[in-house]
Scaffold this motif. Sequence first.
Motif, PDB file in Angstrom:
ATOM      1  N   UNK A 206      46.190  46.063  20.452  1.00 32.75           N
ATOM      2  CA  UNK A 206      45.774  47.315  21.073  1.00 32.75           C
ATOM      3  C   UNK A 206      44.637  47.958  20.302  1.00 32.75           C
ATOM      4  N   UNK A 207      43.937  48.840  20.980  1.00 29.75           N
ATOM      5  CA  UNK A 207      42.846  49.599  20.398  1.00 29.75           C
ATOM      6  C   UNK A 207      43.381  50.985  20.077  1.00 29.75           C
TER       7      UNK A 207
ATOM      8  N   UNK B 194      46.692  54.998  26.823  1.00 29.95           N
ATOM      9  CA  UNK B 194      48.069  55.444  26.629  1.00 29.95           C
ATOM     10  C   UNK B 194      48.165  56.693  25.760  1.00 29.95           C
ATOM     11  N   UNK B 195      48.897  57.667  26.277  1.00 33.33           N
ATOM     12  CA  UNK B 195      49.127  58.927  25.578  1.00 33.33           C
ATOM     13  C   UNK B 195      50.481  59.460  26.031  1.00 33.33           C
ATOM     14  N   UNK B 196      50.884  60.567  25.443  1.00 35.88           N
ATOM     15  CA  UNK B 196      52.127  61.184  25.886  1.00 35.88           C
ATOM     16  C   UNK B 196      52.029  61.588  27.364  1.00 35.88           C
ATOM     17  N   UNK B 197      50.881  62.159  27.765  1.00 35.06           N
ATOM     18  CA  UNK B 197      50.693  62.545  29.169  1.00 35.06           C
ATOM     19  C   UNK B 197      50.756  61.332  30.088  1.00 35.06           C
ATOM     20  N   UNK B 198      50.161  60.222  29.669  1.00 37.33           N
ATOM     21  CA  UNK B 198      50.188  58.988  30.463  1.00 37.33           C
ATOM     22  C   UNK B 198      51.633  58.546  30.674  1.00 37.33           C
TER      23      UNK B 198
ATOM     24  N   UNK C  77      45.468  40.699  32.544  1.00 41.77           N
ATOM     25  CA  UNK C  77      45.166  40.863  31.122  1.00 41.77           C
ATOM     26  C   UNK C  77      45.195  42.351  30.819  1.00 41.77           C
ATOM     27  N   UNK C  78      46.022  42.758  29.873  1.00 40.74           N
ATOM     28  CA  UNK C  78      46.157  44.178  29.552  1.00 40.74           C
ATOM     29  C   UNK C  78      45.617  44.414  28.147  1.00 40.74           C
ATOM     30  N   UNK C  79      44.730  45.402  28.034  1.00 38.22           N
ATOM     31  CA  UNK C  79      44.191  45.821  26.746  1.00 38.22           C
ATOM     32  C   UNK C  79      44.617  47.271  26.524  1.00 38.22           C
ATOM     33  N   UNK C  80      45.790  47.476  25.893  1.00 39.17           N
ATOM     34  CA  UNK C  80      46.277  48.835  25.668  1.00 39.17           C
ATOM     35  C   UNK C  80      45.341  49.605  24.735  1.00 39.17           C
TER      36      UNK C  80
END
Length: 139
Positions: free
Chosen positions: A111-112, A55-59, A78-81
């Motif tokens: 999240x990581x 996840x980023x601004x571009x994403x 299963x979501x690992x942000x």
Amino acid sequence: MLSYCWSQGEIIQAVHDELVNLGITVWFDRRQMRGNIYDSMAFGVESSKVFVPFLSEDYSRSYNCTKECRYAADIRKGIVPTLVFNQGPATHPLHQKLGRELAFIIAGLRYIDFFGSGPPARICFDKELTSFILRSGTC
């Protein structure tokens, strides 16, 4: 599945290679994208046990990235942000950086923070995430 914005390609390639070296099967669009883009993206999400959005601004500005993340949430993957902001997430609330929809999808999930206080010397996940992915066998 590694979900990312193409501007992050170099980082994601390194993460992909490290996970493969650990023996993890990774759905990666550079290798498995065939035919209809939406059909391929849906197949990637469906066939993976873990969905890892970078996840980023571009994403958050990418229609396809947001759609992919929404689909993973809809089918209860299963979501690992994984946050890949140049400036740490503490500089602004996540909903300001990601928009409400993505912030809502990852609300309450561990999240990581991929960069943390600065770029990593070696690209790798923390032990807990690596262990989680290894147990599932497929990313």
